[in-house]
Design a protein around this motif. Structure first.
Motif, PDB file in Angstrom:
ATOM      1  N   ARG A   1     -40.996   9.412  10.844  1.00 26.77           N
ATOM      2  CA  ARG A   1     -40.179   8.222  10.590  1.00 26.77           C
ATOM      3  C   ARG A   1     -40.816   7.305   9.546  1.00 26.77           C
ATOM      4  O   ARG A   1     -40.124   6.730   8.696  1.00 26.77           O
TER       5      ARG A   1
ATOM      6  N   VAL B   1     -26.271   1.734  21.731  1.00 28.00           N
ATOM      7  CA  VAL B   1     -26.956   2.090  20.492  1.00 28.00           C
ATOM      8  C   VAL B   1     -28.403   2.491  20.767  1.00 28.00           C
ATOM      9  O   VAL B   1     -28.909   3.483  20.227  1.00 28.00           O
ATOM     10  N   ARG B   2     -29.069   1.737  21.610  1.00 26.30           N
ATOM     11  CA  ARG B   2     -30.468   2.036  21.922  1.00 26.30           C
ATOM     12  C   ARG B   2     -30.596   3.398  22.606  1.00 26.30           C
ATOM     13  O   ARG B   2     -31.480   4.199  22.271  1.00 26.30           O
TER      14      ARG B   2
ATOM     15  N   TYR C   1     -28.566   5.899  22.303  1.00 26.60           N
ATOM     16  CA  TYR C   1     -28.221   6.932  21.332  1.00 26.60           C
ATOM     17  C   TYR C   1     -29.362   7.188  20.348  1.00 26.60           C
ATOM     18  O   TYR C   1     -29.705   8.341  20.059  1.00 26.60           O
ATOM     19  N   LEU C   2     -29.953   6.110  19.819  1.00 29.34           N
ATOM     20  CA  LEU C   2     -30.983   6.266  18.799  1.00 29.34           C
ATOM     21  C   LEU C   2     -32.228   6.975  19.337  1.00 29.34           C
ATOM     22  O   LEU C   2     -32.945   7.639  18.583  1.00 29.34           O
ATOM     23  N   ARG C   3     -32.495   6.812  20.620  1.00 31.08           N
ATOM     24  CA  ARG C   3     -33.662   7.475  21.205  1.00 31.08           C
ATOM     25  C   ARG C   3     -33.519   8.996  21.206  1.00 31.08           C
ATOM     26  O   ARG C   3     -34.507   9.722  21.252  1.00 31.08           O
TER      27      ARG C   3
ATOM     28  N   ALA D   1     -30.902  10.778  19.162  1.00 27.01           N
ATOM     29  CA  ALA D   1     -30.140  11.371  18.056  1.00 27.01           C
ATOM     30  C   ALA D   1     -31.031  12.079  17.040  1.00 27.01           C
ATOM     31  O   ALA D   1     -30.709  13.183  16.593  1.00 27.01           O
ATOM     32  N   ARG D   2     -32.157  11.480  16.644  1.00 27.52           N
ATOM     33  CA  ARG D   2     -32.968  12.069  15.575  1.00 27.52           C
ATOM     34  C   ARG D   2     -33.460  13.468  15.946  1.00 27.52           C
ATOM     35  O   ARG D   2     -33.332  14.420  15.169  1.00 27.52           O
TER      36      ARG D   2
ATOM     37  N   LEU E   1     -23.446   4.793  11.765  1.00 27.99           N
ATOM     38  CA  LEU E   1     -24.771   4.965  12.358  1.00 27.99           C
ATOM     39  C   LEU E   1     -24.985   6.402  12.784  1.00 27.99           C
ATOM     40  O   LEU E   1     -26.080   6.963  12.614  1.00 27.99           O
ATOM     41  N   ASP E   2     -23.926   7.036  13.324  1.00 25.22           N
ATOM     42  CA  ASP E   2     -24.032   8.438  13.708  1.00 25.22           C
ATOM     43  C   ASP E   2     -24.285   9.307  12.480  1.00 25.22           C
ATOM     44  O   ASP E   2     -25.170  10.175  12.483  1.00 25.22           O
TER      45      ASP E   2
ATOM     46  N   GLN F   1     -27.803   8.915  11.250  1.00 24.30           N
ATOM     47  CA  GLN F   1     -28.810   9.681  11.986  1.00 24.30           C
ATOM     48  C   GLN F   1     -28.861  11.118  11.492  1.00 24.30           C
ATOM     49  O   GLN F   1     -29.936  11.690  11.301  1.00 24.30           O
TER      50      GLN F   1
END
Length: 599
Positions: A13, A186-187, A189-191, A193-194, A309-310, A313
């Motif tokens: 990252r 969102v939180r 999902y972001l954890r 998605a990557r 945002l999707d 990612q």
């Protein structure tokens, strides 16, 4: 820096953020202009709801139609200003995205061309193809389309939310608290998605690798009846790809419904709190209406931001794979893509001369037994050395070690006292060039195909190179000569013509040591002999190592090295080895059908 098994690394990252910041700085003026124009467009957009609130208050105060018309005219003017500014901002942002995409593509190609051949081979064509096509295309889509839109909607969302706070801090506070469900989604999902998108990218690379390998070896698959095994491997790769795609789809299936439902919460919160405040005389009805309109207006850019945002990612995972090539093992890492080091590493040692020394070299492939079992060999500068032996004796493996493509498991391969595998790619290519049966004709003219080796070469130098490899005859017969197009849409070259072009590029590159691993295998015997003699004439005074099955090459060499079972068992001139009546003499008799061994 994380890596994928059998593939090139993936940037972490921090590296991705630094690379993105570097791209922004490279075209900072355009980025700043796009940001400023978006801010102005958002500012024009937030005036409308405030004017609607004013109209409500003016009507309640008994003002006439003239006041309402005047405020309505301002609403129209602000909407037009927002439209013009937003389109201008998109135009600037799209130009920024196209220029930045060009930098990404150019950097990717430069890094790829700077990788040692061994790294490229270990990565496999599937991974490189996926990164150079799907991943770069995804990054391009983000820079050209998603990035500008995300910038527009993010600025709009911030301005609208700020307008609610300016209108009334309590309305702003409860509107912000109403976004808590969306923030939690969102939180969550972001954890996840990557990693999910990186796994999807790796699975896509695996599918591409299976398809490429099966297509390239189609004849071998058919000859050995491996259709079932290749089909099973393809299905396994496709199943892995399917599972990875279902994983990302599952994340989206949870993320988007939760977000859609949460949009109503801040609007309802502003109306409830606004009604309560108005009932106590703390706020006017116009402010409540304006606040509700703002929060309703806020959901549109917020919805677009979360949708993008999707995609961001997915693009971020692609960018991590594209940037990861800078950290490939033994590959060049661009200084601009890495944090500053405490001290610059020492410059690699330069070879003292062009003498090649092989001492006690042993080598084994990952899947298989030992190929080289203690090879000792010295190649003198300017010498023409032929390496002969039966298939599987280790000739090609030795050529790869001499060219620095692989490093020995033990022992050493040095040029001028410096390990060949430790030379920088640029210096290595000036020192040693390996030419194999594999060749490639690039899309473009004959001239374009030759200038790859020496961009500054004149037409006279190009013709000299073609003459050296015996390709000038058929090139002169082409309708456009050097300007004749090759490949798709142009002239279709056969195997021998493509190989002659590859050898002409070697002549133009002018390395000191040239390793020919059956480089003339696709040429007919007469053309091959003419080509090899032409190369020998052009490369006079330079070292030539020929891995040969055709023994006329050995006959013309200064010395011949015979390999058997991973060892150099005989070394000497053609005449000496024939007279010794050993392995080479037997090969020579077999080649000529001569039982008495005479040369």
């Amino acid at each position: 820096m994380t890596t994928e098994t059998g593939a090139l690394p993936v940037a972490d990252r921090v590296t991705v953020r630094r690379a993105a910041a570097r791209l922004v700085r490279a075209d900072g003026r355009a980025f700043s202009a796009a940001l400023a124009l978006n801010a102005l467009a958002a500012g024009a957009g937030i005036v409308g709801p405030w004017l609607v609130g004013r109209i409500v208050d003016e009507v309640r105060a008994g003002r006439g139609a003239g006041t309402v018309d005047r405020l309505a005219l301002w609403i129209v003017l602000c909407a037009l200003a927002q439209l013009v500014l937003a389109r201008w901002a998109r135009y600037v942002a799209h130009r920024f995205g196209e220029r930045t995409l060009a930098r990404v593509r150019e950097t990717f190609v430069e890094r790829l061309l700077g990788l040692p051949a061994s790294v490229v081979e270990r990565a496999g064509t599937g991974d490189l193809t996926a990164r150079g096509t799907a991943d770069v295309a995804m990054v391009g889509t983000t820079l050209r389309d998603i990035g500008p839109e995300l910038l527009v909607y993010a600025v709009q969302a911030l301005f609208v939310l700020g307008a609610v706070f300016v209108l009334d801090p309590w309305l702003g506070l409860f509107g912000l608290l109403g976004l808590t469900p969306a923030w939690l989604a969102v939180r969550w999902y972001l954890r996840r998605a990557r990693d999910a998108y990186l796994a999807e990218g790796a699975a896509t690379s695996a599918v591409a690798e299976i398809v490429a390998a099966t297509a390239a070896g189609a004849r071998t698959v058919e000859a050995f009846r491996l259709e079932g095994a290749r089909t099973a491997a393809s299905r396994e790769a496709l199943e892995r790809s399917r599972r990875s795609r279902y994983r990302t789809l599952g994340l989206r299936s949870v993320f988007f419904p939760v977000v859609e439902i949460s949009y109503t919460v801040p609007v309802a919160g502003v109306l409830l709190v606004g009604g309560w405040l108005h009932g106590r005389g703390l706020i006017g009805i116009g402010a409540v209406v304006a606040g509700a309109l703002y929060m309703r207006q806020f959901t549109d850019p917020l919805d677009m931001v979360l949708m993008r945002l999707d995609q961001l990612q997915s693009s971020g995972a692609s960018f991590a794979r594209v940037e990861g090539i800078a950290k490939a093992p033994d590959g060049p890492a661009a200084a601009s893509a890495a944090p500053a080091a405490p001290a610059a590493p020492a410059a690699p040692a330069a070879p003292a001369d062009d003498r090649i020394e092989v001492r006690g070299v042993r080598y084994a492939y990952e899947r298989g037994g030992e190929v080289l079992r203690g090879v000792d060999l010295t190649v003198r500068p300017g010498e023409r050395l032929a390496v002969v032996g039966a298939s599987g004796a280790g000739k090609t493996t030795l050529s790869r070690l001499l060219a620095g493509i692989d490093a020995p498991a033990s022992g050493s391969v040095t040029v001028g006292g410096v390990p060949v595998a430790e030379l920088e790619p640029a210096r290595l290519r000036r020192q040693v060039v390996l030419v194999t049966q594999e060749h490639h004709v690039f899309l473009g003219s004959v001239r374009d195909n030759l200038l790859i080796a020496e961009p500054g070469a004149s037409d006279e130098e190009l013709w000299r190179a073609l003459v050296a490899v015996g390709a000038d005859g058929w090139v002169r017969e082409l309708p456009g000569g050097l300007d004749t197009g090759l490949g798709q849409g142009g002239l279709a070259t056969d195997g021998s013509q493509a190989q002659q072009l590859a050898l002409a590029r070697v002549v133009l590159a002018d390395p000191h040591t040239l390793i020919l691993d059956e480089a003339t295998a696709l040429l007919d015997p007469a053309t091959a002999r003419h080509t090899e003699r032409g190369l020998a004439a052009v490369l006079a005074g330079r070292t030539v190592i020929a891995i040969a099955h055709r023994l006329h090459t050995a006959h013309d060499a200064d010395r011949v090295a015979v390999m058997e079972d991973g060892l150099v068992t005989e070394l000497g001139t053609h005449e000496e080895l024939v007279a010794a009546n050993g392995a080479y003499a037997a090969l020579w008799r077999t080649w000529h059908g001569d039982d008495d061994g005479s040369a």
